[in-house]
Write an enzyme that holds these catalytic residues in place. Structure first.
Site, PDB file in Angstrom:
ATOM      1  N   LYS A 131       0.859  -1.200   0.000  1.00 51.13           N
ATOM      2  CA  LYS A 131       0.000   0.000   0.000  1.00 51.13           C
ATOM      3  C   LYS A 131       0.892   1.246   0.000  1.00 51.13           C
ATOM      4  CE  LYS A 131      -3.510  -2.805   2.151  1.00 51.13           C
ATOM      5  NZ  LYS A 131      -4.635  -2.929   3.077  1.00 51.13           N
ATOM      6  N   HIS A 149      -8.916  -3.156  -5.587  1.00 47.32           N
ATOM      7  CA  HIS A 149      -8.786  -3.234  -4.116  1.00 47.32           C
ATOM      8  C   HIS A 149      -9.882  -2.387  -3.458  1.00 47.32           C
ATOM      9  CE1 HIS A 149      -7.179  -3.015  -0.083  1.00 47.32           C
ATOM     10  NE2 HIS A 149      -6.403  -4.032  -0.391  1.00 47.32           N
ATOM     11  N   GLU A 203     -11.005 -10.540  -0.329  1.00 43.17           N
ATOM     12  CA  GLU A 203     -10.604  -9.728   0.820  1.00 43.17           C
ATOM     13  C   GLU A 203     -11.846  -9.101   1.455  1.00 43.17           C
ATOM     14  OE1 GLU A 203      -6.206  -8.427   0.391  1.00 43.17           O
ATOM     15  OE2 GLU A 203      -7.454  -6.880  -0.472  1.00 43.17           O
ATOM     16  N   GLY A 263      -0.491  -5.549   6.070  1.00 45.30           N
ATOM     17  CA  GLY A 263       0.338  -5.139   7.207  1.00 45.30           C
ATOM     18  C   GLY A 263       1.500  -6.073   7.513  1.00 45.30           C
TER      19      GLY A 263
HETATM   20  P1  13P Z   1      -4.010  -6.569   5.923  1.00 41.53           P
HETATM   21  O1  13P Z   1      -3.191  -7.816   5.706  1.00 41.53           O
HETATM   22  O2  13P Z   1      -3.229  -5.445   6.546  1.00 41.53           O
HETATM   23  O3  13P Z   1      -5.287  -6.861   6.616  1.00 41.53           O
HETATM   24  O4  13P Z   1      -4.390  -6.013   4.460  1.00 41.53           O
HETATM   25  C1  13P Z   1      -4.910  -6.892   3.528  1.00 41.53           C
HETATM   26  C2  13P Z   1      -4.959  -6.210   2.213  1.00 41.53           C
HETATM   27  O5  13P Z   1      -5.706  -5.268   2.041  1.00 41.53           O
HETATM   28  C3  13P Z   1      -4.055  -6.709   1.170  1.00 41.53           C
HETATM   29  O6  13P Z   1      -4.395  -6.190  -0.076  1.00 41.53           O
END
Ligand code: 13P
Length: 245
Positions: free
Chosen positions: A7, A92, A160, A226
C-alpha cells in the site's frame, strides 16, 4: 502464491532492512512458490537490481490505468510491460472506497491488462453486507466484470472481506474455503473460456494464522498487507505456504 501489498507504506531504509530480513528467513529450497511484492511504485526500481536474494521475488503494482494518453498521474499497462512488471492488483477495496472506483472502471482495467500482465482482481463484502448475509450476492456482482471475457489462464482473484482488512478479524477458514469455491465456480460459469481462477485470501493474514487458511483446499495463497511490511514475517508466511501446500 503469496503476494505482499505494501500500500502507501515504506521508505528506502525500510526496503533495505526488508530485503535483508527476507533473505535471512526465506527457506524454500529449489522450487519456491510464486512470491510477489507490490511496493509503492516509486520504489519499484529496487526490485529490478541484481539482488540475488530476491531472485524468486516478482514485482507488481497496486493499481494501473486503462489508457495511455493525457491522464496526469497515471501509469499505463504498456509502461508496466516496458519495465517488465510481473503483475497488477486491481479493484482493491481501498481503491473502490477512497478513490470511488466502480465495476465499470475496473472492467476497463481488467480488459487492458488481460493476457498482457498477470492480474489479481480484489473483491470482498463490507461488514454490513456480511451481517445481512448477502456476501455471495455482493461477490457475484463484483465478479460480473469477467462476464464474456476470455481470461488469461493466470487470472487470479483475491477474496478480501473489507471488515477483515487491517482489523485483526478474519472469517473462519472453512467459510473462506466455501467462498473461494463459490468464486471459482462463478468465474468458471461466466468467463468465455470457463476459467477456474486461483483464489487468494486477504485480510489480517499473519504468520500466526496463515497455516489455518493454507490447509483449506480452495485457498491458493494469500494477499498480505500489514504483515508483509516486515521481511521476516513475510518470509515466514511464504515458508508456511511452501510447507502446507
Ligand atoms: P491486511 O493484511 O493489513 O489486513 O491487508 C490486507 C490487504 O488489504 C491486502 O491487499
Amino acid at each position: 502464491m503469496i503476494i505482499a501489498n505494501w500500500k502507501c507504506n515504506g521508505s528506502k531504509e525500510m526496503m533495505f532492512s526488508w530485503f535483508e530480513n527476507y533473505s535471512k528467513e526465506i527457506d524454500c529450497g529449489d522450487v519456491p512458490p510464486t512470491v510477489g511484492v507490490a511496493p509503492p511504485l516509486i520504489y519499484f526500481g529496487y526490485f529490478n537490481d541484481e539482488n540475488t536474494s530476491l531472485r524468486f521475488v516478482e514485482w507488481g503494482v497496486q493499481d494501473v490505468d486503462h489508457l495511455d494518453e493525457s491522464r496526469t498521474g497515471a501509469i499505463s499497462v504498456d509502461m508496466l510491460i516496458d519495465m517488465a512488471c510481473d503483475f497488477s492488483i486491481i479493484g482493491h477495496s481501498e481503491r473502490r472506497q477512497i478513490f470511488n472506483e466502480n465495476n465499470n472502471l475496473i472492467r476497463k482495467k481488467l480488459k487492458s491488462l488481460n493476457k498482457r500482465i498477470m492480474t489479481i482482481l480484489c473483491i470482498g463484502e463490507t461488514k454490513e453486507e456480511n451481517d445481512k448475509g448477502i456476501t455471495k450476492d455482493v461477490l457475484k456482482e463484483q465478479l460480473e466484470i469477467v462476464n464474456g471475457l476470455e481470461l488469461d489462464t493466470e487470472f487470479t482473484v483475491a477474496y478480501e472481506p473489507v471488515w477483515a482488512i487491517g482489523s485483526g478479524l478474519t472469517p473462519e477458514p472453512k467459510d473462506i474455503n466455501e467462498i473461494h469455491k463459490y468464486i471459482k465456480d462463478v468465474v468458471q460459469s461466466n468467463s468465455e473460456n470457463n476459467l477456474s481462477p486461483k483464489v487468494l485470501y486477504g485480510g489480517s493474514v499473519t504468520d500466526k494464522n496463515a497455516e489455518s487458511f493454507f490447509k483449506e483446499e480452495f485457498v491458493d495463497g494469500a494477499l498480505v498487507g500489514g504483515a508483509s511490511l516486515d521481511g521476516t514475517i513475510f518470509a515466514k508466511i511464504v515458508n508456511i505456504f511452501n510447507r502446507t501446500k
